[in-house]
Design a protein around this motif. Structure first.
Motif, PDB file in Angstrom:
ATOM      1  N   VAL A 108       0.859  -1.177   0.000  1.00 54.86           N
ATOM      2  CA  VAL A 108       0.000   0.000   0.000  1.00 54.86           C
ATOM      3  C   VAL A 108       0.894   1.225   0.000  1.00 54.86           C
ATOM      4  O   VAL A 108       1.958   1.212   0.601  1.00 54.86           O
ATOM      5  N   ASN A 109       0.491   2.284  -0.685  1.00 52.72           N
ATOM      6  CA  ASN A 109       1.239   3.525  -0.612  1.00 52.72           C
ATOM      7  C   ASN A 109       0.275   4.674  -0.379  1.00 52.72           C
ATOM      8  O   ASN A 109      -0.911   4.549  -0.644  1.00 52.72           O
ATOM      9  N   GLN A 110       0.811   5.779   0.123  1.00 52.55           N
ATOM     10  CA  GLN A 110      -0.085   6.874   0.493  1.00 52.55           C
ATOM     11  C   GLN A 110       0.390   8.211  -0.057  1.00 52.55           C
ATOM     12  O   GLN A 110       1.581   8.505  -0.077  1.00 52.55           O
ATOM     13  N   VAL A 111      -0.575   9.033  -0.502  1.00 59.82           N
ATOM     14  CA  VAL A 111      -0.286  10.417  -0.891  1.00 59.82           C
ATOM     15  C   VAL A 111      -0.903  11.323   0.171  1.00 59.82           C
ATOM     16  O   VAL A 111      -2.086  11.206   0.480  1.00 59.82           O
ATOM     17  N   PHE A 112      -0.072  12.192   0.714  1.00 58.93           N
ATOM     18  CA  PHE A 112      -0.543  13.037   1.809  1.00 58.93           C
ATOM     19  C   PHE A 112      -0.947  14.409   1.315  1.00 58.93           C
ATOM     20  O   PHE A 112      -0.492  14.881   0.270  1.00 58.93           O
ATOM     21  N   GLN A 113      -1.750  15.071   2.122  1.00 62.69           N
ATOM     22  CA  GLN A 113      -2.219  16.424   1.836  1.00 62.69           C
ATOM     23  C   GLN A 113      -1.046  17.392   1.724  1.00 62.69           C
ATOM     24  O   GLN A 113      -1.006  18.271   0.884  1.00 62.69           O
ATOM     25  N   SER A 114      -0.034  17.192   2.589  1.00 62.00           N
ATOM     26  CA  SER A 114       1.101  18.124   2.643  1.00 62.00           C
ATOM     27  C   SER A 114       2.204  17.781   1.643  1.00 62.00           C
ATOM     28  O   SER A 114       3.256  18.399   1.658  1.00 62.00           O
ATOM     29  N   TYR A 115       1.955  16.772   0.794  1.00 62.74           N
ATOM     30  CA  TYR A 115       2.912  16.307  -0.223  1.00 62.74           C
ATOM     31  C   TYR A 115       4.138  15.604   0.377  1.00 62.74           C
ATOM     32  O   TYR A 115       4.578  14.609  -0.147  1.00 62.74           O
ATOM     33  N   ALA A 116       4.699  16.170   1.474  1.00 62.94           N
ATOM     34  CA  ALA A 116       5.860  15.567   2.132  1.00 62.94           C
ATOM     35  C   ALA A 116       7.007  15.266   1.165  1.00 62.94           C
ATOM     36  O   ALA A 116       7.567  14.179   1.158  1.00 62.94           O
ATOM     37  N   LEU A 117       7.352  16.233   0.327  1.00 66.82           N
ATOM     38  CA  LEU A 117       8.491  16.068  -0.581  1.00 66.82           C
ATOM     39  C   LEU A 117       9.791  16.436   0.132  1.00 66.82           C
ATOM     40  O   LEU A 117       9.785  17.230   1.072  1.00 66.82           O
ATOM     41  N   PHE A 118      10.902  15.880  -0.337  1.00 64.27           N
ATOM     42  CA  PHE A 118      12.211  16.272   0.211  1.00 64.27           C
ATOM     43  C   PHE A 118      12.651  17.550  -0.492  1.00 64.27           C
ATOM     44  O   PHE A 118      12.864  17.544  -1.712  1.00 64.27           O
ATOM     45  N   PRO A 119      12.803  18.660   0.244  1.00 70.48           N
ATOM     46  CA  PRO A 119      13.078  19.948  -0.405  1.00 70.48           C
ATOM     47  C   PRO A 119      14.440  20.006  -1.096  1.00 70.48           C
ATOM     48  O   PRO A 119      14.612  20.728  -2.077  1.00 70.48           O
ATOM     49  N   HIS A 120      15.421  19.216  -0.602  1.00 69.48           N
ATOM     50  CA  HIS A 120      16.770  19.308  -1.154  1.00 69.48           C
ATOM     51  C   HIS A 120      16.975  18.373  -2.340  1.00 69.48           C
ATOM     52  O   HIS A 120      18.020  18.398  -2.978  1.00 69.48           O
ATOM     53  N   LEU A 121      15.975  17.532  -2.644  1.00 71.94           N
ATOM     54  CA  LEU A 121      16.114  16.598  -3.763  1.00 71.94           C
ATOM     55  C   LEU A 121      15.367  17.111  -5.000  1.00 71.94           C
ATOM     56  O   LEU A 121      14.352  17.790  -4.888  1.00 71.94           O
ATOM     57  N   THR A 122      15.893  16.745  -6.171  1.00 69.49           N
ATOM     58  CA  THR A 122      15.218  17.124  -7.421  1.00 69.49           C
ATOM     59  C   THR A 122      13.944  16.304  -7.583  1.00 69.49           C
ATOM     60  O   THR A 122      13.721  15.319  -6.868  1.00 69.49           O
ATOM     61  N   VAL A 123      13.135  16.711  -8.550  1.00 66.95           N
ATOM     62  CA  VAL A 123      11.908  15.987  -8.888  1.00 66.95           C
ATOM     63  C   VAL A 123      12.227  14.506  -9.121  1.00 66.95           C
ATOM     64  O   VAL A 123      11.610  13.610  -8.542  1.00 66.95           O
ATOM     65  N   GLN A 124      13.237  14.287  -9.952  1.00 65.35           N
ATOM     66  CA  GLN A 124      13.652  12.941 -10.300  1.00 65.35           C
ATOM     67  C   GLN A 124      14.045  12.116  -9.065  1.00 65.35           C
ATOM     68  O   GLN A 124      13.608  10.971  -8.904  1.00 65.35           O
ATOM     69  N   ASP A 125      14.834  12.737  -8.181  1.00 69.94           N
ATOM     70  CA  ASP A 125      15.318  12.011  -7.003  1.00 69.94           C
ATOM     71  C   ASP A 125      14.212  11.818  -5.960  1.00 69.94           C
ATOM     72  O   ASP A 125      14.193  10.812  -5.251  1.00 69.94           O
ATOM     73  N   ASN A 126      13.291  12.781  -5.887  1.00 69.42           N
ATOM     74  CA  ASN A 126      12.131  12.594  -5.019  1.00 69.42           C
ATOM     75  C   ASN A 126      11.339  11.373  -5.462  1.00 69.42           C
ATOM     76  O   ASN A 126      10.918  10.563  -4.650  1.00 69.42           O
ATOM     77  N   ILE A 127      11.155  11.272  -6.771  1.00 74.34           N
ATOM     78  CA  ILE A 127      10.324  10.185  -7.299  1.00 74.34           C
ATOM     79  C   ILE A 127      11.025   8.824  -7.152  1.00 74.34           C
ATOM     80  O   ILE A 127      10.398   7.828  -6.820  1.00 74.34           O
ATOM     81  N   SER A 128      12.328   8.813  -7.366  1.00 77.01           N
ATOM     82  CA  SER A 128      13.027   7.517  -7.340  1.00 77.01           C
ATOM     83  C   SER A 128      13.395   7.076  -5.923  1.00 77.01           C
ATOM     84  O   SER A 128      13.852   5.961  -5.718  1.00 77.01           O
ATOM     85  N   PHE A 129      13.160   7.952  -4.945  1.00 73.86           N
ATOM     86  CA  PHE A 129      13.610   7.682  -3.573  1.00 73.86           C
ATOM     87  C   PHE A 129      13.161   6.303  -3.062  1.00 73.86           C
ATOM     88  O   PHE A 129      13.957   5.516  -2.584  1.00 73.86           O
ATOM     89  N   GLY A 130      11.860   6.040  -3.192  1.00 67.15           N
ATOM     90  CA  GLY A 130      11.315   4.766  -2.691  1.00 67.15           C
ATOM     91  C   GLY A 130      11.867   3.567  -3.445  1.00 67.15           C
ATOM     92  O   GLY A 130      12.040   2.490  -2.889  1.00 67.15           O
ATOM     93  N   LEU A 131      12.158   3.770  -4.721  1.00 65.51           N
ATOM     94  CA  LEU A 131      12.654   2.670  -5.546  1.00 65.51           C
ATOM     95  C   LEU A 131      14.081   2.293  -5.168  1.00 65.51           C
ATOM     96  O   LEU A 131      14.481   1.131  -5.260  1.00 65.51           O
ATOM     97  N   ARG A 132      14.860   3.302  -4.761  1.00 68.37           N
ATOM     98  CA  ARG A 132      16.270   3.037  -4.449  1.00 68.37           C
ATOM     99  C   ARG A 132      16.427   2.177  -3.203  1.00 68.37           C
ATOM    100  O   ARG A 132      17.455   1.564  -2.984  1.00 68.37           O
ATOM    101  N   MET A 133      15.342   2.162  -2.368  1.00 64.66           N
ATOM    102  CA  MET A 133      15.355   1.291  -1.196  1.00 64.66           C
ATOM    103  C   MET A 133      15.197  -0.169  -1.615  1.00 64.66           C
ATOM    104  O   MET A 133      15.469  -1.077  -0.868  1.00 64.66           O
ATOM    105  N   ARG A 134      14.650  -0.352  -2.817  1.00 65.46           N
ATOM    106  CA  ARG A 134      14.424  -1.706  -3.293  1.00 65.46           C
ATOM    107  C   ARG A 134      15.626  -2.155  -4.114  1.00 65.46           C
ATOM    108  O   ARG A 134      16.415  -1.339  -4.560  1.00 65.46           O
ATOM    109  N   LYS A 135      15.712  -3.443  -4.326  1.00 64.58           N
ATOM    110  CA  LYS A 135      16.861  -3.930  -5.071  1.00 64.58           C
ATOM    111  C   LYS A 135      16.545  -3.998  -6.551  1.00 64.58           C
ATOM    112  O   LYS A 135      16.238  -5.037  -7.102  1.00 64.58           O
ATOM    113  N   LEU A 136      16.599  -2.835  -7.192  1.00 63.55           N
ATOM    114  CA  LEU A 136      16.356  -2.768  -8.629  1.00 63.55           C
ATOM    115  C   LEU A 136      17.623  -2.270  -9.294  1.00 63.55           C
ATOM    116  O   LEU A 136      18.403  -1.536  -8.688  1.00 63.55           O
TER     117      LEU A 136
END
Ligand SMILES: Nc1ncnc2c1ncn2[C@@H]1O[C@H](COP(=O)(O)OP(=O)(O)O)[C@@H](O)[C@H]1O
Ligand SMILES: [Mg+2]
Length: 360
Positions: free
Chosen positions: A78-106
């Motif tokens: 399950v994944n969740q999208v929050f009202q406050s977005y909860a983005l990492f301010p110091h990361l680029t769009v690309q790195d924000n999006i890939s963040f969860g994937l990098r935890m996985r072994k891909l």
């Protein structure tokens, strides 16, 4: 697996307060289900029990046929999208999006491929290198969404994700989000207190009141056949009236809504002996004209107030008995017949538009 999310008699208490009260809910694979209700009714708490951030006091939570009640959030698909977005301010769009994937072994290539696809999907191409501070509210919302769907969860939970956006953008995002959901085939559980948003997006709506589901159904069902006065009032506008049953005929039952309003409805079955009822009448179902129409369910009123709202006129009607009703007429043409304060009007109703509801 047909049932993607299932709550079985789920109750959540905080101390002595019951926030969620014996909720049974089944959500199908690929469905867009909205929890709709006023602030504080327990919507977020229901979502948090699906994601695993909250544990039910009683009952069980099932995902894709598995009892996950005792599983921690990271073990649930399950994944969740929050009202406050909860983005990492110091990361680029690309790195924000890939963040969860990098935890996985891909592999690096697979991560890049998935991120590219999802960026295109949410129309953020060209913005890969920007930081959240260089984006508009709508674009940040898209990044938050992309980050949630890039992991390809079975279920996506969305807690009032559009509430920070202005009205026009919000409406555009509603349409976009719904289209995206159908394309991806992911089961969405969406939370909002905005009835129009719920009607725009959902396959089915569960109307929540004081920790309970008052009614669940598709949009037309909830709107046209509200079962309770709460649902009738919360979704759209409603005239809620006390009615007395005065007679039963072969195909019809007669009701008295006021000394000067007697109406005919399809014959009541299954409730013999009932003499008092509560009915809901939608304002736009009251048809107005200047001359008396033929037929049943016709009564006269005076226009007490008129509010021009652009596409519609909202009228407050006063009957000789003192009963007041709200009516709405569509402004279909700038030259059509209009009704003004102090004028007499004839009102007529279709028998099927007088809906019996359970009072609060
Ligand atoms: N952790 C908590 N402790 C105590 N009360 C809570 C907690 N979380 C929620 N509540 C209460 O439970 C009720 C439902 O809250 P919530 O699920 O956030 O409602 P909604 O999302 O519909 O606005 C509210 O009265 C809220 O104050
Ligand atoms: Mg909430």
């Amino acid at each position: 697996m047909d049932h993607m999310v299932e709550l079985r008699k789920v109750t959540k208490r905080f101390g002595g307060f019951t926030a969620v009260d014996e909720v049974d809910l089944t959500i199908k694979q690929g469905e867009f289900l909205t929890l709709l209700g006023p602030s504080g009714c327990g919507k977020t708490t229901v979502l948090r029990m699906v994601s695993g951030f909250e544990t039910p006091s009683e009952g069980s939570v099932w995902l894709a046929g598995e009892d996950v009640t005792d599983l921690p959030p990271y073990r649930r698909d399950v994944n969740q999208v929050f009202q406050s977005y909860a983005l990492f301010p110091h990361l680029t769009v690309q790195d924000n999006i890939s963040f969860g994937l990098r935890m996985r072994k891909l592999s690096k290539a697979e991560v890049a491929e998935r991120v590219r696809n999802v960026i295109e999907l949410v129309s953020l191409s060209g913005m890969e290198k920007r930081k959240p501070s260089q984006l508009s509210g709508g674009q940040r919302q898209r990044v938050a969404l992309a980050r949630a769907i890039v992991c390809q969860p079975k279920v996506l939970l969305l807690d009032e994700p559009l509430s920070a956006l202005d009205a026009k953008l919000r409406h555009a995002m509603q349409i976009e989000l719904k289209r995206l959901q159908k394309k991806l085939g992911i089961t969405f559980v969406f939370v909002t207190h905005d009835q129009e948003e719920a009607l725009t997006m959902s396959d089915r709506i569960a109307v929540v009141n004081k920790g309970r589901i008052e009614q669940i159904g598709d949009c037309a069902d909830i709107y046209h056949s509200p079962q309770t006065s709460f649902v009738a009032n919360f979704i759209g506008q409603a005239n809620i009236l006390a009615a007395k049953v005065t007679a039963h005929e072969e195909h019809a039952s007669r009701l008295r809504l006021a000394p000067d309003v007697h109406v005919c409805i399809p014959r009541l079955v299954g409730i013999p002996g009932v003499t008092e009822l509560v009915v809901s009448i939608r304002p736009e179902k009251i048809h107005l004209q200047k001359t008396k129409p033929a037929g049943d369910n016709v009564f006269e009123a005076e226009v007490d107030e008129e509010i021009f709202k652009g596409s519609i006129d909202e009228l407050s009607l006063k009957l000789p008995s003192g009963l007041t009703l709200t009516a709405i007429c569509a402004n279909e043409s700038a030259t059509q017949e209009t009704f003004h304060k102090g004028e007499k009007v004839w009102c007529s109703l279709h028998a099927d538009d007088i809906v019996i509801v359970r009072p609060e």
